[in-house]
Design an enzyme around this catalytic site. Structure first.
Site, short mmCIF file in Angstrom:
data_model
loop_
_atom_site.label_atom_id
_atom_site.label_comp_id
_atom_site.label_asym_id
_atom_site.label_seq_id
_atom_site.Cartn_x
_atom_site.Cartn_y
_atom_site.Cartn_z
N THR A 4 13.97 5.69 9.89
CA THR A 4 14.89 4.58 10.18
C THR A 4 14.38 3.30 9.54
O THR A 4 13.21 2.96 9.66
CB THR A 4 15.01 4.40 11.71
N SER A 22 4.79 -7.23 -1.37
CA SER A 22 4.52 -7.16 0.06
C SER A 22 5.11 -8.39 0.76
O SER A 22 4.82 -9.52 0.35
CB SER A 22 3.01 -7.12 0.28
N GLY A 23 5.89 -8.16 1.81
CA GLY A 23 6.51 -9.27 2.53
C GLY A 23 5.48 -10.24 3.10
O GLY A 23 5.71 -11.45 3.16
N ASN A 61 -6.00 -10.32 -6.63
CA ASN A 61 -5.97 -10.86 -5.26
C ASN A 61 -7.23 -11.63 -4.89
O ASN A 61 -7.20 -12.48 -4.01
CB ASN A 61 -5.72 -9.75 -4.25
N THR A 107 0.84 -1.20 0.00
CA THR A 107 0.00 0.00 0.00
C THR A 107 0.87 1.25 0.00
O THR A 107 0.63 2.19 -0.75
CB THR A 107 -0.93 0.00 1.24
N CYS A 159 -8.89 -6.66 2.53
CA CYS A 159 -9.08 -5.21 2.63
C CYS A 159 -10.51 -4.79 2.31
O CYS A 159 -10.90 -3.67 2.56
CB CYS A 159 -8.14 -4.48 1.68
N GLN A 201 0.46 -10.60 -5.49
CA GLN A 201 -0.10 -11.96 -5.47
C GLN A 201 0.55 -12.87 -6.50
O GLN A 201 0.12 -14.02 -6.68
CB GLN A 201 -1.62 -11.91 -5.70
N1 PLP Z 1 -2.02 -5.37 -3.55
C1 PLP Z 1 -2.52 -6.61 -3.50
C2 PLP Z 1 -2.80 -7.34 -4.77
C3 PLP Z 1 -2.79 -7.20 -2.26
O1 PLP Z 1 -3.29 -8.43 -2.21
C4 PLP Z 1 -2.50 -6.47 -1.07
C5 PLP Z 1 -2.83 -7.02 0.24
O2 PLP Z 1 -3.79 -7.72 0.44
C6 PLP Z 1 -1.97 -5.18 -1.20
C7 PLP Z 1 -1.74 -4.66 -2.45
C8 PLP Z 1 -1.62 -4.38 0.02
O3 PLP Z 1 -0.45 -4.90 0.61
P1 PLP Z 1 0.07 -4.41 2.05
O4 PLP Z 1 -0.85 -5.02 3.05
O5 PLP Z 1 1.48 -4.91 2.12
O6 PLP Z 1 0.02 -2.94 2.07
#
Ligand code: PLP
Length: 389
Positions: A247, A209-210, A154, A78, A335, A189
């Site tokens: 940091t 995203s980790g 996703n 994000t 989300c 994804q």
């Molecule tokens: N983009 C996709 C396709 C996702 O599945 C997600 C999280 O579900 C995000 C972005 C957001 O990732 P983060 O939670 O690391 O901000």
């Protein structure tokens, strides 16, 4: 809220979060405990932390086949998306205020574009969740500053033709002698299933995203091709080449780099293990729950995603009953769950009630045949129960 039972839980929500790989935890441990120096400090503790961060950057750059200076560590996808779109728009010439994206993008993309107040073309997808290269190219105008499209959706796991779109955009820019539009892909994804070498993907920027690759939560990457103008959004210190002040999350960065290396080294194995399990789950649901329907393409789809609309039931109720039976699943993305009918499922041409009856089951490295059988059995029971009540 229903409590967690003491019995073994079955986890089918890997698109929302993955467990931390023990190899990743081991790599992180020294930097989460004794090696706590600030990478910006010039003493030995600081230098050790700096060395670890730069080693991690090198690892990420190698996996993505890019230069080290093109990698920015963030706190997640994000944040990467916010930085990239806002920074791009801030640095672009005045006339470049149009963006092309898909109706099925993640909320991070949709919300940031809404906030930016630029003109956005939301391309529709077909009933499989796909879009053609031609449709994307036709939507590009002289004012287009950004084309952004996720690599893998996703919610429904569909794989978009990112490399083909990227090649077409590159060609168009070359012919016109233009630097815009920039092509961004959210590859969050895709990381466990598909190769992410940027030279083959033809993207100018991507995010990861980790927390979706068996790495730590609160860690992310933004890759931006050298020469692309992006203005910093979080300012302060000079960390991350001045692109992201604050940091560094040293242990998180080490964890993310380790997780990425493992995910990309093992994606063929992941595919080999999960594809038959995915088929088993789809087949079982479609055969044993008449009226259920697959959401999204079956062929252009990553191997860990099963998304179905179930007949005459509420997806959220199904997820709650599954939870009570010891199975973690979801309706849409983490989300957007609780936000009503999914914008992704309705974009496939499904009605709001079909969208509300959908559930997402996402498999992971440790998923077994036995677990798949249990999920099918429980789903059959729950759908029958909900239909009566
Ligand atoms: N983009 C996709 C396709 C996702 O599945 C997600 C999280 O579900 C995000 C972005 C957001 O990732 P983060 O939670 O690391 O901000």
């Amino acid at each position: 809220m229903m409590g967690l039972r003491a019995t073994k839980r079955l986890y089918f929500d890997h698109a929302a979060a993955t467990p931390l790989d023990l190899r990743v935890a081991k790599a992180m441990l020294p930097y989460a405990s004794l090696a706590y120096g600030n990478p910006s400090s010039i003493h030995a503790e600081g230098r050790k932390a700096r060395q670890a961060v730069e080693e991690a950057r090198k690892q990420v750059a190698e996996v993505l086949s890019v230069r080290v200076e093109e990698i920015i560590f963030t706190a997640g996808a994000t944040e990467s998306i916010n930085l990239c779109y806002k920074g791009l728009l801030a640095a672009a010439p005045e006339g470049k205020r149009h963006v092309v994206t898909l109706a099925t993008e993640h909320m991070a993309t949709l919300r940031v574009l809404q906030d930016l107040g630029c003109e956005v073309t939301f391309l529709p997808v077909d009933e499989e969740g796909l879009v053609s290269v031609d449709e994307v190219m036709k939507a590009i105008r002289p004012e287009t500053v950004l084309v952004t499209m996720m690599y893998v959706n996703n919610e429904i796991g569909t794989i978009l033709p990112i490399a083909e779109i990227g090649k077409a955009i590159e060609k168009m820019r070359r012919v016109k002698g233009e630097v815009y539009p920039m092509f961004f892909s959210d590859a969050v994804q895709a990381v466990n299933s598909l190769p992410l070498a940027v030279n083959k993907l033809h993207v100018d920027a991507l995010c990861l995203s980790g927390s979706k690759m068996y790495g730590p939560k609160g860690s992310g990457v933004l890759y931006v091709k050298k020469g692309t103008l992006v203005a910093a959004q979080i300012v302060g210190g000079t960390q991350e080449h001045g692109m992201r002040a604050g940091t560094e999350n040293v242990a998180g960065i080490i964890g993310l780099a380790t997780a990425l290396k493992i995910a990309q080294a093992e994606f063929a194995n992941y595919e080999g293990c999960l594809r038959p399990l995915q088929k088993m789950l789809f087949d079982g649901i479609l055969e044993k729950i008449p009226g259920s329907e697959v959401n999204g393409s079956l062929t252009q789809r990553v191997c860990n995603n099963v998304n179905v609309s179930l007949p005459e039931v509420d997806g959220e109720a199904v997820v709650m009953y599954l939870d009570e039976a010891g199975i973690a699943a979801s309706t849409a993305s983490s989300c957007t769950s609780s936000a009503g009918a999914s914008h992704v499922i309705t974009a496939l041409g499904r009605s709001a009630s079909e969208a509300e009856s959908s559930i997402r089951l996402t498999l992971g490295r440790a998923t077994t045949k036995r677990e798949i059988n249990t999920v099918i059995k429980e789903l059959v029971r729950i759908v029958a129960l909900l239909k009566i009540s």
